[in-house]
Enzyme design. Structure first.
Site, PDB file in Angstrom:
ATOM      1  N   LYS A 134     -16.417 -22.558  35.716  1.00 18.24           N
ATOM      2  CA  LYS A 134     -14.998 -22.302  35.462  1.00 18.24           C
ATOM      3  C   LYS A 134     -14.300 -22.077  36.799  1.00 18.24           C
ATOM      4  CE  LYS A 134     -12.573 -19.837  31.794  1.00 18.24           C
ATOM      5  NZ  LYS A 134     -12.573 -18.590  31.027  1.00 18.24           N
TER       6      LYS A 134
HETATM    7  C1  E4P Z   1     -10.254 -18.431  28.560  1.00 16.46           C
HETATM    8  O1  E4P Z   1     -11.310 -19.015  28.773  1.00 16.46           O
HETATM    9  C2  E4P Z   1     -10.056 -17.003  28.766  1.00 16.46           C
HETATM   10  O2  E4P Z   1     -11.297 -16.339  28.748  1.00 16.46           O
HETATM   11  C3  E4P Z   1      -9.244 -16.345  27.717  1.00 16.46           C
HETATM   12  O3  E4P Z   1      -8.987 -17.116  26.603  1.00 16.46           O
HETATM   13  C4  E4P Z   1      -8.251 -15.358  28.197  1.00 16.46           C
HETATM   14  O4  E4P Z   1      -7.541 -14.844  27.120  1.00 16.46           O
HETATM   15  P1  E4P Z   1      -6.722 -13.472  27.143  1.00 16.46           P
HETATM   16  O5  E4P Z   1      -5.307 -13.805  27.405  1.00 16.46           O
HETATM   17  O6  E4P Z   1      -6.923 -12.923  25.763  1.00 16.46           O
HETATM   18  O7  E4P Z   1      -7.348 -12.609  28.207  1.00 16.46           O
END
Ligand code: E4P
Length: 224
Positions: free
Chosen positions: A87
């Site tokens: 990522k």
């Molecule tokens: C994506 O891969 C992230 O981990 C995630 O969806 C972040 O979401 P949040 O806005 O709930 O932290």
């Protein structure tokens, strides 16, 4: 639509993977911190353990912001297991790293996408997944789902783009249903929202009636 679980909680991942409905996992530094605060331990071991639970892509995020360190971290993460998706943040260094990894056949999830222009760049860099954050846009009174529609529409214009739209920052089942109607490829869903997907008050009410009526028949399916 593929369903990923947005969590680094081993117990939650095991529990929900048992349904047979999970296709992958996404983690991020905040989810990792939450899990390690509870259990202690080592980030790399935690990711390796998650990779053993689910066969599909497991996103593990780099920490560095500069290109040289980011590339080294990315290569180290990619070596943990064959189902790792590295990522990377949507920055110039992140997309430069993305291009190199994708040319080597390593899966990449480009994260923190908040505009269609950013999504175009990620597709050109060969990302396996682009992660637009719906809930965080909604939190700012912007239209997160409109961004999903725009990205899906744009990608459909260019059949040579192979990047999958991975809807992230999901807050409720409606985000998933609306994204599915638009043709988004993947939803990464927090455990509590996965559980909400199952539930409808009329299912509970209908089941209670069926159970009560069945008992009154005195029949048993397995007895005979
Ligand atoms: C994506 O891969 C992230 O981990 C995630 O969806 C972040 O979401 P949040 O806005 O709930 O932290």
């Amino acid at each position: 639509m593929k369903f990923f679980i947005d969590s680094a909680d081993i117990n939650e991942i095991k529990d929900l993977a048992d349904s047979g409905l999970l296709d992958g996992v996404t983690t991020n530094p905040s989810l990792i911190k939450k899990q390690l605060d509870k259990t202690g331990g080592d980030f790399l071991e935690l990711i390796a353990d998650i990779c053993k639970i689910i066969d599909g892509p497991v996103s593990a995020e780099v920490a560095a912001l500069d290109f040289d360190t980011m590339l080294k971290e990315a290569e180290k993460l990619a070596n943990i297991a064959s189902n790792i998706a590295v990522k990377l943040p949507l920055t110039p260094a992140g997309l430069k790293t993305c291009k190199i990894l994708s040319q080597k056949g390593i899966m990449v999830n480009v994260t923190l996408c908040f505009s269609a222009a950013q999504a175009l760049l990620a597709a050109k860099a060969g990302a396996t997944f682009i992660s637009p954050f719906v809930g965080r846009l909604d939190d700012l009174s912007q239209d997160g789902l409109q961004l999903i529609e725009d990205i899906v529409d744009i990608y459909e214009q260019y059949p040579n783009f192979t990047t999958e739209v991975l809807v992230a920052s999901i807050r409720n089942p409606n985000h998933i249903v609306e994204s599915a109607k638009m043709g988004a490829h993947v939803a990464t869903i927090p455990p509590n929202v996965i559980r909400q997907l199952y539930s409808h008050p009329l299912t509970d009410k209908g089941l209670a009636t069926f159970v009560a009526d069945w008992e009154k028949t005195g029949q048993s399916i397995l007895a005979a």
